[in-house]
Design a protein around this motif. Structure first.
Motif, PDB file in Angstrom:
ATOM      1  N   LEU A 206       0.863  -1.188   0.000  1.00 22.50           N
ATOM      2  CA  LEU A 206       0.000   0.000   0.000  1.00 22.50           C
ATOM      3  C   LEU A 206       0.899   1.238   0.000  1.00 22.50           C
ATOM      4  CD1 LEU A 206      -2.556  -1.181   2.697  1.00 22.50           C
ATOM      5  CD2 LEU A 206      -2.891  -1.156   0.219  1.00 22.50           C
ATOM      6  N   PRO A 207       0.786   2.079  -1.022  1.00 25.02           N
ATOM      7  CA  PRO A 207       1.691   3.227  -1.145  1.00 25.02           C
ATOM      8  C   PRO A 207       1.729   4.143   0.083  1.00 25.02           C
ATOM      9  CG  PRO A 207       0.389   2.972  -3.139  1.00 25.02           C
ATOM     10  CD  PRO A 207      -0.146   1.994  -2.136  1.00 25.02           C
ATOM     11  N   GLN A 208       0.575   4.374   0.707  1.00 26.81           N
ATOM     12  CA  GLN A 208       0.544   5.254   1.875  1.00 26.81           C
ATOM     13  C   GLN A 208       1.365   4.689   3.031  1.00 26.81           C
ATOM     14  OE1 GLN A 208      -2.077   3.821   0.379  1.00 26.81           O
ATOM     15  NE2 GLN A 208      -3.680   5.304  -0.064  1.00 26.81           N
ATOM     16  N   ILE A 209       1.269   3.392   3.230  1.00 32.26           N
ATOM     17  CA  ILE A 209       2.009   2.756   4.327  1.00 32.26           C
ATOM     18  C   ILE A 209       3.491   2.696   3.998  1.00 32.26           C
ATOM     19  CG2 ILE A 209       2.322   0.595   5.603  1.00 32.26           C
ATOM     20  CD1 ILE A 209      -0.712   0.280   5.520  1.00 32.26           C
ATOM     21  N   GLU A 210       3.816   2.401   2.758  1.00 30.28           N
ATOM     22  CA  GLU A 210       5.220   2.369   2.361  1.00 30.28           C
ATOM     23  C   GLU A 210       5.869   3.737   2.575  1.00 30.28           C
ATOM     24  OE1 GLU A 210       8.014   0.776  -1.257  1.00 30.28           O
ATOM     25  OE2 GLU A 210       5.994   1.471  -1.742  1.00 30.28           O
ATOM     26  N   THR A 211       5.170   4.800   2.219  1.00 28.55           N
ATOM     27  CA  THR A 211       5.681   6.165   2.415  1.00 28.55           C
ATOM     28  C   THR A 211       5.839   6.468   3.903  1.00 28.55           C
ATOM     29  OG1 THR A 211       4.640   6.881   0.365  1.00 28.55           O
ATOM     30  CG2 THR A 211       5.227   8.603   1.948  1.00 28.55           C
ATOM     31  N   PHE A 212       4.863   6.075   4.693  1.00 26.06           N
ATOM     32  CA  PHE A 212       4.911   6.304   6.132  1.00 26.06           C
ATOM     33  C   PHE A 212       6.102   5.580   6.762  1.00 26.06           C
ATOM     34  CE2 PHE A 212       3.736   4.922  10.445  1.00 26.06           C
ATOM     35  CZ  PHE A 212       3.587   6.169  11.059  1.00 26.06           C
TER      36      PHE A 212
END
Length: 72
Positions: free
Chosen positions: A58-64
């Motif tokens: 999930l892009p949001q979690i990877e960024t976080f």
């Protein structure tokens, strides 16, 4: 659907290994505590890897997570 392919085979293999020991199908001098630790470690590793891959997909979690690593 949660674990298919090699992950599923590895998990089932570890559980079968434990079942054989519990059922007395292995040599008597096998170390029960070591077997439990080995199976637990392997199964936990498989479950952790499953969730790591799914979450970081999930892009949001990877960024976080990348942001957390940058603050160390």
């Amino acid at each position: 659907e949660a674990a298919q392919g090699q992950t599923e085979a590895d998990m089932v293999s570890e559980l079968i290994r434990l079942r054989h020991h519990v059922a007395g199908e292995v040599k008597e001098d096998a170390d029960w505590e070591q077997l439990l630790q080995d199976v637990r470690k392997r199964c936990l590793g498989l479950v952790n890897e499953y969730f790591r891959v799914r979450l970081l997909g999930l892009p949001q979690i990877e960024t976080f997570v990348a942001g957390l690593k940058g603050t160390e």
